[in-house]
Design an enzyme around this catalytic site. Structure first.
Site, short mmCIF file in Angstrom:
data_model
loop_
_atom_site.label_atom_id
_atom_site.label_comp_id
_atom_site.label_asym_id
_atom_site.label_seq_id
_atom_site.Cartn_x
_atom_site.Cartn_y
_atom_site.Cartn_z
N ARG A 1 3.97 -5.27 -1.10
CA ARG A 1 3.81 -4.33 -2.22
C ARG A 1 4.76 -3.15 -1.99
O ARG A 1 4.91 -2.71 -0.85
CB ARG A 1 2.35 -3.83 -2.34
CG ARG A 1 1.37 -4.93 -2.77
CD ARG A 1 0.02 -4.37 -3.15
NE ARG A 1 0.03 -3.75 -4.47
CZ ARG A 1 -1.00 -3.04 -4.96
NH1 ARG A 1 -2.09 -2.87 -4.22
NH2 ARG A 1 -0.94 -2.51 -6.17
N ASN B 165 0.21 7.48 -8.05
CA ASN B 165 -1.13 6.89 -7.92
C ASN B 165 -1.28 5.88 -9.06
O ASN B 165 -0.37 5.70 -9.88
CB ASN B 165 -2.21 7.98 -7.98
CG ASN B 165 -3.58 7.44 -7.58
OD1 ASN B 165 -3.73 6.80 -6.53
ND2 ASN B 165 -4.58 7.65 -8.41
N LYS B 166 -2.39 5.22 -9.10
CA LYS B 166 -2.64 4.16 -10.08
C LYS B 166 -2.23 4.57 -11.49
O LYS B 166 -2.47 5.70 -11.92
CB LYS B 166 -4.15 3.81 -10.03
CG LYS B 166 -4.61 2.76 -11.00
CD LYS B 166 -3.83 1.46 -10.93
CE LYS B 166 -3.78 0.86 -9.53
NZ LYS B 166 -2.75 -0.21 -9.41
N ARG C 114 -6.73 -3.69 -0.97
CA ARG C 114 -5.86 -2.79 -1.75
C ARG C 114 -6.28 -1.36 -1.47
O ARG C 114 -7.25 -1.09 -0.79
CB ARG C 114 -5.86 -3.14 -3.25
CG ARG C 114 -7.12 -3.67 -3.87
CD ARG C 114 -8.26 -2.72 -3.96
NE ARG C 114 -7.88 -1.45 -4.53
CZ ARG C 114 -8.51 -0.33 -4.32
NH1 ARG C 114 -9.60 -0.30 -3.54
NH2 ARG C 114 -8.12 0.81 -4.86
N GLY C 115 -5.49 -0.43 -2.04
CA GLY C 115 -5.69 0.97 -1.68
C GLY C 115 -4.72 1.28 -0.54
O GLY C 115 -4.65 0.53 0.44
N ALA C 116 -3.97 2.38 -0.69
CA ALA C 116 -2.85 2.63 0.22
C ALA C 116 -3.22 2.58 1.72
O ALA C 116 -2.60 1.83 2.48
CB ALA C 116 -2.21 3.97 -0.15
N GLN D 43 -10.26 -1.37 -11.13
CA GLN D 43 -10.74 -0.89 -9.83
C GLN D 43 -11.83 0.18 -9.97
O GLN D 43 -12.67 0.33 -9.09
CB GLN D 43 -9.56 -0.29 -9.02
CG GLN D 43 -8.58 -1.31 -8.49
CD GLN D 43 -7.42 -1.52 -9.45
OE1 GLN D 43 -7.57 -1.36 -10.66
NE2 GLN D 43 -6.27 -1.89 -8.93
N ASP E 162 -0.82 7.06 -3.63
CA ASP E 162 -0.11 5.97 -2.95
C ASP E 162 1.15 6.45 -2.25
O ASP E 162 1.60 5.85 -1.28
CB ASP E 162 0.22 4.85 -3.93
CG ASP E 162 -1.03 4.06 -4.26
OD1 ASP E 162 -1.80 4.51 -5.12
OD2 ASP E 162 -1.26 3.03 -3.59
O1 MRU Z 1 -3.33 -1.19 -6.90
P1 MRU Z 1 -4.29 -0.56 -5.97
O2 MRU Z 1 -5.71 -0.90 -6.25
O3 MRU Z 1 -3.90 -0.78 -4.52
O4 MRU Z 1 -4.11 1.00 -6.26
C1 MRU Z 1 -4.87 1.90 -5.48
C2 MRU Z 1 -4.73 3.32 -5.88
O5 MRU Z 1 -3.98 3.66 -6.76
C3 MRU Z 1 -5.51 4.31 -5.08
O6 MRU Z 1 -5.86 5.42 -5.87
C4 MRU Z 1 -4.65 4.80 -3.91
O7 MRU Z 1 -4.13 3.73 -3.19
C5 MRU Z 1 -5.38 5.71 -3.02
S1 MRU Z 1 -6.51 4.90 -1.98
C6 MRU Z 1 -7.25 6.00 -0.94
#
Ligand code: MRU
Length: 356
Positions: A97, A258-259, A53-55, A207, A248
């Site tokens: 996603r 973002n999250k 996970r993470g963009a 996270q 994201d």
């Molecule tokens: O649902 P996730 O864990 O994929 O969400 C991740 C985030 O919101 C991060 O802050 C974002 O992807 C940036 S990662 C460098």
């Protein structure tokens, strides 16, 4: 541990018949387990269930999908079959996603490479697999480089004595390199700056407490976990001098998804006069969207809210709303830190000027 000192989040092992290895982030911090991904279905599942996970990490992982897909084609292979299979794989992975644009950015690059090879007069399915592996490796390597540059461009925003708040995980675990928001911290640490980090735990999937705290501890940076609803009180107490998060998807006007919870933190930061920074690579911008209102927001399963681990924390059949992301308006953002430079008080002209 290669170029990334904290964790090698995703890596391809072998040639075109190789395997995609990734840290299974669902099991951190209690277990550090490498997941070997050998099929596209397994990769889709790994992205959907947040094993990766993470963009940026999602984009890098998906880029290897068509190479895995070509391994499963029945022999004898012909070129058109291989091309169709690679393109269909990209379409399928794009359904894993919806919010992080890095996924679609990486898959678009792989599609373009597929079409380029298909147009070569002497193309073979083997040549296609080799070209797609090279493209995925390039996306991986570029991400490592972008992360480092983001850190170098942003470290000046963390000064001696600062308390820095972050939300979710935008570290090594969210990228192929050393992260985005956390890269800024790692580079400030290299400059011997003394600071401490407060990590929002980041409900519902934690996270922040599971991943960000794990990474910062490993890196020897002082980190304190707080519940998401504590951030405002810490700001009022003067414990926070800067907020840095990842992103994201960033629209053309600077509005940033973002999250979930990031928007609330940005409002609190603005109220307290604390600068709020976004750290993200250029692959996170979506200039086709004029504002953040157009960013698709992922809705996730209600069980993520009603269960914590194996404990049920809400009554049966209660209504639950579980959006995984929110959008922070550009006016709440002091600067967006990218690998190409810093965009202060982001607006459409400044964003276009930097990204070209
Ligand atoms: O649902 P996730 O864990 O994929 O969400 C991740 C985030 O919101 C991060 O802050 C974002 O992807 C940036 S990662 C460098």
């Amino acid at each position: 541990m290669g170029q990334n000192m904290i964790a090698e989040t995703v890596k391809w092992v072998g040639g075109i018949d190789g395997v995609l290895e990734m840290i299974d982030q669902r099991r951190l911090p209690t277990e550090y387990v490498m997941l070997k991904v050998r099929s596209v279905e397994q990769l889709h599942e790994a992205i959907r269930t947040l094993a990766v996970r993470g963009a940026p990490a999602i984009g890098v992982s998906a880029a290897y999908g068509p190479v895995l897909a070509l391994q499963w084609l029945e022999k004898p292979r012909n070129m058109q079959e291989a091309v169709d299979h690679a393109v269909k794989t990209c379409d399928y992975l794009a359904t894993s996603r919806p919010t992080a644009v890095n996924l679609f950015w990486a898959l678009d690059r792989v599609r373009a490479k597929t079409k380029g090879v298909a147009a070569e007069p002497e193309a073979t399915s083997r040549r296609l697999a080799e070209a797609l592996l090279a493209e995925a490796n390039a996306i991986h390597a570029e991400d490592v480089e972008m992360c480092k540059r983001i850190g170098e461009n942003g470290e000046k925003f963390i000064r001696d004595g600062f308390g820095v708040l972050t939300h979710c995980n935008a570290g090594a675990l969210a990228t192929a390199g050393q992260g985005t928001a956390l890269s800024v911290m790692f580079e400030a640490q290299k400059k011997d700056r003394r600071f401490e980090v407060y990590a929002d735990e980041t409900r519902p999937l934690l996270q922040g407490s599971r991943l960000t705290a794990w990474e910062l501890q490993r890196a020897g940076i002082k980190v304190t976990v707080i519940c998401d609803n504590m951030a405002g009180f810490l700001m009022k107490q003067g414990k926070i001098q800067a907020v840095i998060t990842g992103a994201d998807r960033i629209a053309a006007n600077g509005d940033t998804a973002n999250k979930i919870g990031t928007y609330s933190v940005s409002v609190l930061a603005r109220h307290h006069g604390i600068p709020f920074y976004i750290a993200a690579p250029s692959s996170t911008f979506d200039l086709s969207l004029s504002t953040g209102a157009q960013i698709p927001i992922e809705q996730r399963d209600t069980s993520e809210v009603t269960w914590i681990g194996s404990t049920h924390v809400a009554p049966d059949n209660v209504g639950v709303y579980n959006p995984a992301f929110d959008v922070t308006p550009a006016q709440n953002i002091a600067a967006i830190i990218t690998e190409k430079g810093v965009i202060e008080s982001p607006n459409p002209d400044r964003i276009r000027a930097l990204l070209g």
